[in-house]
Write a protein that holds these residues in place. Sequence first.
Motif, PDB file in Angstrom:
ATOM      1  N   VAL A 190       8.122  46.553  76.733  1.00  0.00           N
ATOM      2  CA  VAL A 190       8.651  45.239  76.359  1.00  0.00           C
ATOM      3  C   VAL A 190       8.719  44.261  77.532  1.00  0.00           C
ATOM      4  CG1 VAL A 190       9.939  45.938  74.310  1.00  0.00           C
ATOM      5  CG2 VAL A 190      11.008  46.175  76.568  1.00  0.00           C
ATOM      6  N   ASN A 191       8.820  44.801  78.742  1.00  0.00           N
ATOM      7  CA  ASN A 191       8.896  43.906  79.896  1.00  0.00           C
ATOM      8  C   ASN A 191       7.520  43.365  80.250  1.00  0.00           C
ATOM      9  OD1 ASN A 191      11.715  44.172  80.193  1.00  0.00           O
ATOM     10  ND2 ASN A 191      11.349  46.235  80.992  1.00  0.00           N
ATOM     11  N   ARG A 192       6.530  44.226  80.112  1.00  0.00           N
ATOM     12  CA  ARG A 192       5.160  43.772  80.349  1.00  0.00           C
ATOM     13  C   ARG A 192       4.760  42.759  79.275  1.00  0.00           C
ATOM     14  NH1 ARG A 192       0.052  47.672  80.726  1.00  0.00           N
ATOM     15  NH2 ARG A 192      -1.383  45.944  80.387  1.00  0.00           N
ATOM     16  N   LEU A 193       5.157  43.025  78.047  1.00  0.00           N
ATOM     17  CA  LEU A 193       4.798  42.114  76.952  1.00  0.00           C
ATOM     18  C   LEU A 193       5.598  40.816  77.021  1.00  0.00           C
ATOM     19  CD1 LEU A 193       4.558  44.596  73.935  1.00  0.00           C
ATOM     20  CD2 LEU A 193       2.660  43.533  75.166  1.00  0.00           C
ATOM     21  N   GLY A 194       6.767  40.891  77.638  1.00  0.00           N
ATOM     22  CA  GLY A 194       7.622  39.699  77.736  1.00  0.00           C
ATOM     23  C   GLY A 194       8.282  39.329  76.423  1.00  0.00           C
ATOM     24  N   VAL A 195       8.529  40.346  75.574  1.00  0.00           N
ATOM     25  CA  VAL A 195       9.175  40.051  74.291  1.00  0.00           C
ATOM     26  C   VAL A 195      10.686  40.296  74.374  1.00  0.00           C
ATOM     27  CG1 VAL A 195       7.134  40.510  72.892  1.00  0.00           C
ATOM     28  CG2 VAL A 195       8.687  42.386  73.405  1.00  0.00           C
ATOM     29  N   ASP A 196      11.425  39.580  73.529  1.00  0.00           N
ATOM     30  CA  ASP A 196      12.882  39.749  73.465  1.00  0.00           C
ATOM     31  C   ASP A 196      13.281  40.620  72.282  1.00  0.00           C
ATOM     32  OD1 ASP A 196      13.423  37.859  75.611  1.00  0.00           O
ATOM     33  OD2 ASP A 196      12.708  36.343  74.193  1.00  0.00           O
ATOM     34  N   LEU A 197      12.457  40.590  71.249  1.00  0.00           N
ATOM     35  CA  LEU A 197      12.736  41.356  70.031  1.00  0.00           C
ATOM     36  C   LEU A 197      11.427  42.024  69.609  1.00  0.00           C
ATOM     37  CD1 LEU A 197      14.602  38.468  68.177  1.00  0.00           C
ATOM     38  CD2 LEU A 197      15.720  40.529  69.023  1.00  0.00           C
ATOM     39  N   LEU A 198      11.488  43.311  69.291  1.00  0.00           N
ATOM     40  CA  LEU A 198      10.276  44.022  68.859  1.00  0.00           C
ATOM     41  C   LEU A 198      10.661  44.976  67.728  1.00  0.00           C
ATOM     42  CD1 LEU A 198       7.485  45.625  70.976  1.00  0.00           C
ATOM     43  CD2 LEU A 198       8.760  47.084  69.384  1.00  0.00           C
ATOM     44  N   VAL A 199       9.791  45.062  66.736  1.00  0.00           N
ATOM     45  CA  VAL A 199      10.096  45.873  65.553  1.00  0.00           C
ATOM     46  C   VAL A 199       9.030  46.943  65.345  1.00  0.00           C
ATOM     47  CG1 VAL A 199      10.143  45.716  63.024  1.00  0.00           C
ATOM     48  CG2 VAL A 199      11.447  44.087  64.399  1.00  0.00           C
ATOM     49  N   MET A 200       9.470  48.149  64.970  1.00  0.00           N
ATOM     50  CA  MET A 200       8.534  49.227  64.629  1.00  0.00           C
ATOM     51  C   MET A 200       9.010  49.972  63.381  1.00  0.00           C
ATOM     52  SD  MET A 200       9.311  52.315  67.262  1.00  0.00           S
ATOM     53  CE  MET A 200       9.214  51.446  68.804  1.00  0.00           C
ATOM     54  N   SER A 201       8.107  50.778  62.827  1.00  0.00           N
ATOM     55  CA  SER A 201       8.418  51.490  61.591  1.00  0.00           C
ATOM     56  C   SER A 201       8.006  52.954  61.700  1.00  0.00           C
ATOM     57  CB  SER A 201       7.657  50.821  60.441  1.00  0.00           C
ATOM     58  OG  SER A 201       7.874  51.520  59.238  1.00  0.00           O
TER      59      SER A 201
END
Length: 386
Positions: A190-201
Amino acid sequence: MTKNIYLDYAATTPVDDSVQEEMAPFFSEKFGNPSSVHSFGQEALFAIDKARVRVANFLGAREREVIFTSSATQGNNLALQGVLEKEENPHVITSPIEHKAVLEPLKNSKAEVDYLPVYRNGVVKAEDVLEKVKDETVLVSVMYANSEIGTIQPIEEIGKKIKEINKKRKRKIVFHTDAVQAVNYLPCDVNRLGVDLLVMSGHKIYGPKGAGALFVREGITLSPVFYGASQERKINPGTENVPAIVGLGKAIEEIKKNNPKKTKELRDMMITGIEERIEGSFLNGDRERRLPNNVNMSFEGVEGESLVIALDREGIASSTGSACASHSLSPSYVLLALGLSHEMAHGSLRLTLGRGVTQGDVNYLLEKLPPVVERLREISGRGSKK
Ligand code: PLP
């Protein structure tokens, strides 16, 4: 001999044996409520914590940044509604090819929603995000990989751009990505992607249905969507689905069982094999920037729905697009957004590969598909001139 071949891994995956094994005791002997103080409860709590560590490690996140959910749909709703609810006159930037689990919560929110162009190849451009940002922008939501056409979006690049913009703003933009289809094959730090919120299933990664995870970066506060006790930092209150969470944790650990290189080889064999054998067949979505397991093709003069039914009779499970949209007879909104005609957007077939698919399966598909397409074209009066 009719076979039974599953080529719909983007819809759902079987639960891996090792995942089932790890889940099993939590239905019976280890059935405690994780909120209970006694040893039964503590055993369940310990199992949830272990799963949280596994998911956090996979994402390069802190444990407290991982919230367990019952599905990606729930995760997306908690994230998007959680951000928008507390904002005044919010403006959101997203793409028109997001899953319904993102498009619908946005459409039903109070936000003004702006859609990025996706071009013919089904890929958004990071600079288009910049173009659309305005003072009221509080959220950017772009999926990591598309469920229908498998295109991979430039999440890291968008993340960098948003970071730059945020340095100059008081009102910070939150970056959300639906990574459901990406988790099997793409790096999700998530730090490399620079996202604050991420969703998985869980059920897309050889884990159970009824399990998902939402990454919420430290410092981001989400307004509650559900009210109850204090489980999952009050973001998702309610007694935890312990077996499902245990299964999700194990499934994440077993991601290494995917073989992107082999899957990609089989995918390319399928694409070129179809193109060579069937006149009037076209690949949808970028050829390079796509998931190793996704094939999505349109066929002139053929309805996708009839194709799926005919292939099923030959023992091949496929789909026209996302499983959730498969009961709708309207053309794929994803393909329409790419600029395909109604006819071509109706004639799409999605074949998605997974761990169980072999070269023999690909050969079987390449043997069965051409006569099926030919027959359907004859029925619709569009038989080939070959
Ligand atoms: N987002 C994407 C990209 C998906 O492919 C799916 C499932 O098809 C979902 C969200 C919804 O996932 P779930 O079934 O866990 O709610």
